[in-house]
Motif scaffolding. Structure first.
Motif, PDB file in Angstrom:
ATOM      1  N   ALA A   1       6.007  29.640   8.566  1.00  0.00           N
ATOM      2  CA  ALA A   1       5.623  29.221   7.215  1.00  0.00           C
ATOM      3  C   ALA A   1       5.646  30.388   6.241  1.00  0.00           C
ATOM      4  CB  ALA A   1       4.233  28.588   7.245  1.00  0.00           C
ATOM      5  N   VAL A   2       5.180  31.548   6.676  1.00  0.00           N
ATOM      6  CA  VAL A   2       5.189  32.723   5.801  1.00  0.00           C
ATOM      7  C   VAL A   2       6.624  33.179   5.542  1.00  0.00           C
ATOM      8  CG1 VAL A   2       4.478  35.129   5.591  1.00  0.00           C
ATOM      9  CG2 VAL A   2       2.887  33.435   6.511  1.00  0.00           C
ATOM     10  N   ALA A   3       7.447  33.177   6.574  1.00  0.00           N
ATOM     11  CA  ALA A   3       8.858  33.543   6.386  1.00  0.00           C
ATOM     12  C   ALA A   3       9.534  32.589   5.410  1.00  0.00           C
ATOM     13  CB  ALA A   3       9.580  33.530   7.730  1.00  0.00           C
ATOM     14  N   ILE A   4       9.239  31.303   5.512  1.00  0.00           N
ATOM     15  CA  ILE A   4       9.803  30.307   4.606  1.00  0.00           C
ATOM     16  C   ILE A   4       9.331  30.560   3.176  1.00  0.00           C
ATOM     17  CG2 ILE A   4       9.707  27.858   3.959  1.00  0.00           C
ATOM     18  CD1 ILE A   4       9.543  27.284   7.024  1.00  0.00           C
ATOM     19  N   GLY A   5       8.047  30.873   3.016  1.00  0.00           N
ATOM     20  CA  GLY A   5       7.516  31.122   1.677  1.00  0.00           C
ATOM     21  C   GLY A   5       8.254  32.237   0.964  1.00  0.00           C
ATOM     22  N   PHE A   6       8.531  33.323   1.666  1.00  0.00           N
ATOM     23  CA  PHE A   6       9.268  34.427   1.052  1.00  0.00           C
ATOM     24  C   PHE A   6      10.748  34.078   0.872  1.00  0.00           C
ATOM     25  CE2 PHE A   6       5.609  36.999   2.573  1.00  0.00           C
ATOM     26  CZ  PHE A   6       5.287  37.598   1.360  1.00  0.00           C
ATOM     27  N   ALA A   7      11.324  33.310   1.804  1.00  0.00           N
ATOM     28  CA  ALA A   7      12.725  32.920   1.664  1.00  0.00           C
ATOM     29  C   ALA A   7      12.938  32.015   0.457  1.00  0.00           C
ATOM     30  CB  ALA A   7      13.208  32.229   2.942  1.00  0.00           C
ATOM     31  N   LEU A   8      12.031  31.069   0.240  1.00  0.00           N
ATOM     32  CA  LEU A   8      12.154  30.184  -0.917  1.00  0.00           C
ATOM     33  C   LEU A   8      12.022  30.946  -2.225  1.00  0.00           C
ATOM     34  CD1 LEU A   8      10.149  27.057   0.292  1.00  0.00           C
ATOM     35  CD2 LEU A   8      12.588  27.115  -0.276  1.00  0.00           C
ATOM     36  N   ALA A   9      11.290  32.062  -2.203  1.00  0.00           N
ATOM     37  CA  ALA A   9      11.186  32.901  -3.401  1.00  0.00           C
ATOM     38  C   ALA A   9      12.544  33.477  -3.789  1.00  0.00           C
ATOM     39  CB  ALA A   9      10.189  34.034  -3.161  1.00  0.00           C
ATOM     40  N   VAL A  10      13.447  33.535  -2.828  1.00  0.00           N
ATOM     41  CA  VAL A  10      14.797  34.059  -3.068  1.00  0.00           C
ATOM     42  C   VAL A  10      15.764  32.944  -3.423  1.00  0.00           C
ATOM     43  CG1 VAL A  10      16.735  35.328  -2.044  1.00  0.00           C
ATOM     44  CG2 VAL A  10      14.380  35.979  -1.471  1.00  0.00           C
ATOM     45  N   VAL A  11      15.807  31.895  -2.610  1.00  0.00           N
ATOM     46  CA  VAL A  11      16.860  30.882  -2.741  1.00  0.00           C
ATOM     47  C   VAL A  11      16.494  29.755  -3.694  1.00  0.00           C
ATOM     48  CG1 VAL A  11      17.719  31.403  -0.435  1.00  0.00           C
ATOM     49  CG2 VAL A  11      16.072  29.535  -0.722  1.00  0.00           C
ATOM     50  N   GLN A  12      15.239  29.671  -4.110  1.00  0.00           N
ATOM     51  CA  GLN A  12      14.813  28.596  -5.004  1.00  0.00           C
ATOM     52  C   GLN A  12      13.880  29.159  -6.078  1.00  0.00           C
ATOM     53  OE1 GLN A  12      14.279  24.672  -3.074  1.00  0.00           O
ATOM     54  NE2 GLN A  12      12.263  24.673  -4.003  1.00  0.00           N
ATOM     55  N   PRO A  13      14.392  30.021  -6.954  1.00  0.00           N
ATOM     56  CA  PRO A  13      13.522  30.729  -7.908  1.00  0.00           C
ATOM     57  C   PRO A  13      12.867  29.840  -8.956  1.00  0.00           C
ATOM     58  CG  PRO A  13      15.841  31.146  -8.382  1.00  0.00           C
ATOM     59  CD  PRO A  13      15.795  30.448  -7.057  1.00  0.00           C
ATOM     60  N   ARG A  14      13.298  28.614  -9.099  1.00  0.00           N
ATOM     61  CA  ARG A  14      12.661  27.731 -10.071  1.00  0.00           C
ATOM     62  C   ARG A  14      11.261  27.324  -9.620  1.00  0.00           C
ATOM     63  NH1 ARG A  14      16.924  23.151 -10.356  1.00  0.00           N
ATOM     64  NH2 ARG A  14      15.569  22.327 -11.976  1.00  0.00           N
ATOM     65  N   SER A  15      10.977  27.424  -8.303  1.00  0.00           N
ATOM     66  CA  SER A  15       9.657  27.023  -7.801  1.00  0.00           C
ATOM     67  C   SER A  15       9.164  27.899  -6.662  1.00  0.00           C
ATOM     68  CB  SER A  15       9.690  25.562  -7.347  1.00  0.00           C
ATOM     69  OG  SER A  15      10.752  25.340  -6.438  1.00  0.00           O
ATOM     70  N   GLY A  16      10.051  28.294  -5.745  1.00  0.00           N
ATOM     71  CA  GLY A  16       9.665  29.277  -4.744  1.00  0.00           C
ATOM     72  C   GLY A  16       9.331  30.573  -5.461  1.00  0.00           C
ATOM     73  N   ASN A  17       8.378  31.357  -4.922  1.00  0.00           N
ATOM     74  CA  ASN A  17       7.906  32.445  -5.771  1.00  0.00           C
ATOM     75  C   ASN A  17       7.116  33.507  -5.037  1.00  0.00           C
ATOM     76  OD1 ASN A  17       4.753  32.135  -6.123  1.00  0.00           O
ATOM     77  ND2 ASN A  17       5.625  30.075  -5.991  1.00  0.00           N
ATOM     78  N   ILE A  18       7.052  34.682  -5.639  1.00  0.00           N
ATOM     79  CA  ILE A  18       5.982  35.646  -5.366  1.00  0.00           C
ATOM     80  C   ILE A  18       5.183  35.887  -6.643  1.00  0.00           C
ATOM     81  CG2 ILE A  18       7.136  36.772  -3.432  1.00  0.00           C
ATOM     82  CD1 ILE A  18       7.901  39.058  -5.350  1.00  0.00           C
ATOM     83  N   GLY A  19       5.572  35.226  -7.719  1.00  0.00           N
ATOM     84  CA  GLY A  19       4.889  35.375  -9.000  1.00  0.00           C
ATOM     85  C   GLY A  19       3.977  34.223  -9.334  1.00  0.00           C
ATOM     86  N   GLY A  20       3.728  33.347  -8.374  1.00  0.00           N
ATOM     87  CA  GLY A  20       2.873  32.193  -8.614  1.00  0.00           C
ATOM     88  C   GLY A  20       1.742  32.117  -7.614  1.00  0.00           C
ATOM     89  N   GLY A  21       1.458  30.903  -7.121  1.00  0.00           N
ATOM     90  CA  GLY A  21       0.374  30.727  -6.176  1.00  0.00           C
ATOM     91  C   GLY A  21       0.393  29.339  -5.584  1.00  0.00           C
ATOM     92  N   GLY A  22      -0.568  29.053  -4.701  1.00  0.00           N
ATOM     93  CA  GLY A  22      -0.593  27.745  -4.074  1.00  0.00           C
ATOM     94  C   GLY A  22      -1.689  27.609  -3.038  1.00  0.00           C
ATOM     95  N   PHE A  23      -1.449  26.695  -2.089  1.00  0.00           N
ATOM     96  CA  PHE A  23      -2.439  26.359  -1.074  1.00  0.00           C
ATOM     97  C   PHE A  23      -1.754  26.103   0.272  1.00  0.00           C
ATOM     98  CE2 PHE A  23      -3.957  24.569  -5.143  1.00  0.00           C
ATOM     99  CZ  PHE A  23      -5.146  25.271  -5.294  1.00  0.00           C
ATOM    100  N   MET A  24      -2.428  26.479   1.342  1.00  0.00           N
ATOM    101  CA  MET A  24      -1.911  26.260   2.691  1.00  0.00           C
ATOM    102  C   MET A  24      -3.011  25.648   3.554  1.00  0.00           C
ATOM    103  SD  MET A  24      -0.402  29.069   5.443  1.00  0.00           S
ATOM    104  CE  MET A  24       1.038  29.482   4.442  1.00  0.00           C
ATOM    105  N   VAL A  25      -2.673  24.577   4.285  1.00  0.00           N
ATOM    106  CA  VAL A  25      -3.587  23.968   5.247  1.00  0.00           C
ATOM    107  C   VAL A  25      -3.031  24.231   6.641  1.00  0.00           C
ATOM    108  CG1 VAL A  25      -4.646  21.827   6.065  1.00  0.00           C
ATOM    109  CG2 VAL A  25      -4.334  22.202   3.609  1.00  0.00           C
ATOM    110  N   ILE A  26      -3.889  24.691   7.551  1.00  0.00           N
ATOM    111  CA  ILE A  26      -3.483  25.067   8.900  1.00  0.00           C
ATOM    112  C   ILE A  26      -4.347  24.318   9.906  1.00  0.00           C
ATOM    113  CG2 ILE A  26      -3.225  26.971  10.555  1.00  0.00           C
ATOM    114  CD1 ILE A  26      -3.149  28.876   8.109  1.00  0.00           C
TER     115      ILE A  26
END
Length: 572
Positions: free
Chosen positions: A68-93
């Motif tokens: 999940a963490v790897a995906i979060g950083f990957a989406l920050a690259v391939v989907q910049p309209r919503s994937g991000n390191i400049g935003g925030g969110g929530f994770m349930v585990i």
């Protein structure tokens, strides 16, 4: 596990065929959309490259949190309209072995220099552009802190290893899909207002992007490398922090280095409810998603939705009426629990749900003007992105994060290669005045320094007999809650497989405006019946993109939402 390429015709059929009120939508088989049985792990995301990253991490011996963490950083690259390191969110585990279900709140916070009326003019009128497309539209980003917390507490791999795929994608580039090209080309007018954004995301010759062209992000690659090598505090206290604050200052914003240094993700207990014997775990405040998902399900629990059937006027009427009452309560009672005493137990109680259910007529819609926040005892952008991961050790992750609007504020930290969020618009700029999604907020969600703005993000894990059963969530702004609710109901009430549950046409009612919003695909007869019952039915564009997983005795099943052409379910 063979994969297929979805044709335009297949996509059209998927959205349009379920026109009969009781029909279940067809399934597109194959690894990209619906995984075969027998899988022992599953990854479902909004982008095929991100799904591959998650699957590869699992193949390397990582667990669901590592993936999940790897995906979060990957989406920050391939989907910049919503994937991000400049935003925030929530994770349930959820961890079956320990029985523990937890959540990580990495929602953005208001800078210390924020104040209640910062988005109002001298006459007290809301200045919409100020909370959406300015430097002050950005809350202090939480993604890097949240991802790092999840990895440190529940992962098994080092940060460098899980970030390596994202770094490669940023440095070496990737062939962009049509949606990526169309998004940037269509947003050119807004994004090119900022010189740094133009240089990062557009060609020097000014020509449009085309599907298949390679997109490289060397500045972002360097930023990710710094974080991987030096840890998450680099983002908040190191070179990246300096670049971020220099950008904020250049655009007249109030955020400071102290704001970044003070930011911390928070681990919270999720909201817990029970629906027809299934345990529902979803995000607690400052998200409204978990509270209102459980609240709506409580209102519906004593009605036989299986008998009335998916897509029938009777089912849609009951669900619409329950939705409206929950959204009315949202306008008064929801906010950051560190600043406001949110009455979670009262809102999610079965007794309160029964009282609300008694207000609902079976044959007549209640005008929104006659609905308001209930009397209780004291107590997303559309371009958000969601993904789900589950492994064979009993670990499951549901994650939703965002920049808010597509491409956030449109302001990029040029030297660091990423866009800033515009989550400050999720506060009540003026209590009682609707935000960009038409949502009404109250005093509980007024702007205050250090406060987390209210969200509709609803990462959710459903368990049955102590085992992970359904991992779901969605983007979609104010429609996130009802999209997630619909997937849960489709599986539990209507017995749909996960792809059918995700693909089925959706509907949404948020109290104000007074309308029942539907997607294409519902029977015209159903619509006429609803209108005769007093509903103002409005057909609009597709809602959400739920990337979901269902687990049963025969294996792991992934449902990738066809509303996003890049959606991908991969198992192993």
């Amino acid at each position: 596990m063979p994969g297929i390429q979805r044709s335009a015709l297949a996509c059209l059929l998927l959205m349009l065929l379920p026109s009969l009120a009781s029909a279940q939508p067809p399934i597109i088989e194959g690894e990209r959309f619906h995984s075969e049985s027998g899988q022992h792990a599953m990854v479902v995301t909004s982008h095929e490259l991100a799904s591959r990253v998650g699957r590869d991490i699992l193949r390397q011996g990582g667990n669901a949190v590592d993936a999940a963490v790897a995906i979060g950083f990957a989406l920050a690259v391939v989907q910049p309209r919503s994937g991000n390191i400049g935003g925030g969110g929530f994770m349930v585990i959820s961890d079956e072995k320990s029985g523990e279900v937890t959540s990580i709140d990495y929602r953005e916070t208001a800078p210390a220099g924020s104040f209640r009326t910062m988005f109002q003019d001298e006459q007290g009128n809301v200045i919409e552009e100020a909370s959406r497309y300015s430097a002050n539209a950005s809350g202090v980003p939480g993604t890097v802190s949240g991802m790092a917390m999840a990895l440190e507490r529940y992962g098994s791999m080092p940060l460098e290893q899980v970030m390596a795929p994202a770094i490669r994608l940023a440095r070496d580039g990737f062939a962009i899909p049509g949606r990526f090209a169309d998004g940037l080309n269509g947003s050119r007018e807004q994004l090119e207002k900022n010189e740094g954004t133009r240089r990062l995301f557009y060609k020097a010759d000014g020509s449009d992007w085309r599907s298949g062209e390679v997109f490289k992000q060397p500045e972002l690659a360097a930023t990710l490398e710094r974080i991987a090598q030096n840890g998450p505090r680099e983002f908040y206290e190191g070179e990246t922090a300096d670049y971020l604050i220099d950008t904020i200052k250049a655009h007249g914003g109030v955020m400071t280095l102290e704001d970044l240094r003070d930011y911390r993700a928070i681990e919270r207990a999720p909201v817990h409810g029970n629906y027809r014997g299934y345990d529902i775990y979803a995000m607690a405040p400052p998200s409204s998603g978990g509270v209102h998902t459980v609240q709506i399900l409580n209102m519906l629990e004593n009605d036989d939705l299986t008998a009335t059937g998916f897509g029938s006027a009777a089912t849609m009427h009951l669900m619409s009426e329950a939705m409206r009452r929950a959204y009315a309560d949202r306008s008064k009672y929801l906010g950051d629990p560190d600043f406001f005493d949110v009455p979670v137990d009262a809102l999610t109680s079965k007794a309160y749900a029964r009282a609300l259910r008694q207000q609902i007529s079976l044959d007549r819609a209640t005008p929104s003007a006659d609905i308001g926040p209930g009397n209780i005892t004291p107590h997303e952008s559309n371009e958000t992105t969601h993904y789900s991961v589950a492994d064979d050790s009993g670990l499951a992750v549901s994650n939703t994060y965002t920049l808010n609007f597509s491409y956030g504020s449109g302001i990029a930290v040029e030297k660091a290669g990423f866009l800033l969020n515009n989550e400050m618009d999720d506060f009540s700029a003026k209590p009682g005045v609707p935000n960009a999604y038409g949502l009404i907020g109250g005093e509980a969600n007024a702007v205050e320094p250090g406060k987390r703005m209210l969200s509709s993000m609803t990462p959710t894990i459903v368990k049955h007999d102590g085992k992970n059963f359904l991992i779901t969530g969605s983007p979609g702004g104010s429609r996130i809650i009802t999209t997630t609710l619909g997937v849960i109901s489709n599986v539990i009430d209507h017995g749909m497989n996960i792809q059918s549950a995700v693909s089925a046409p959706r509907f949404h009612d948020q109290w104000l405006p007074d309308e029942l919003r539907i997607e294409d695909g519902f029977s015209p007869d159903t619509v006429r019946i609803l209108e005769n019952m007093g509903h103002h039915v409005v057909q609009k564009s597709a809602m959400g993109a739920s990337q979901s997983i269902l687990i049963n005795d025969s294996g792991f099943y992934g449902g990738a939402d066809p509303r996003r052409e890049t959606s991908s379910a991969l198992g192993l």
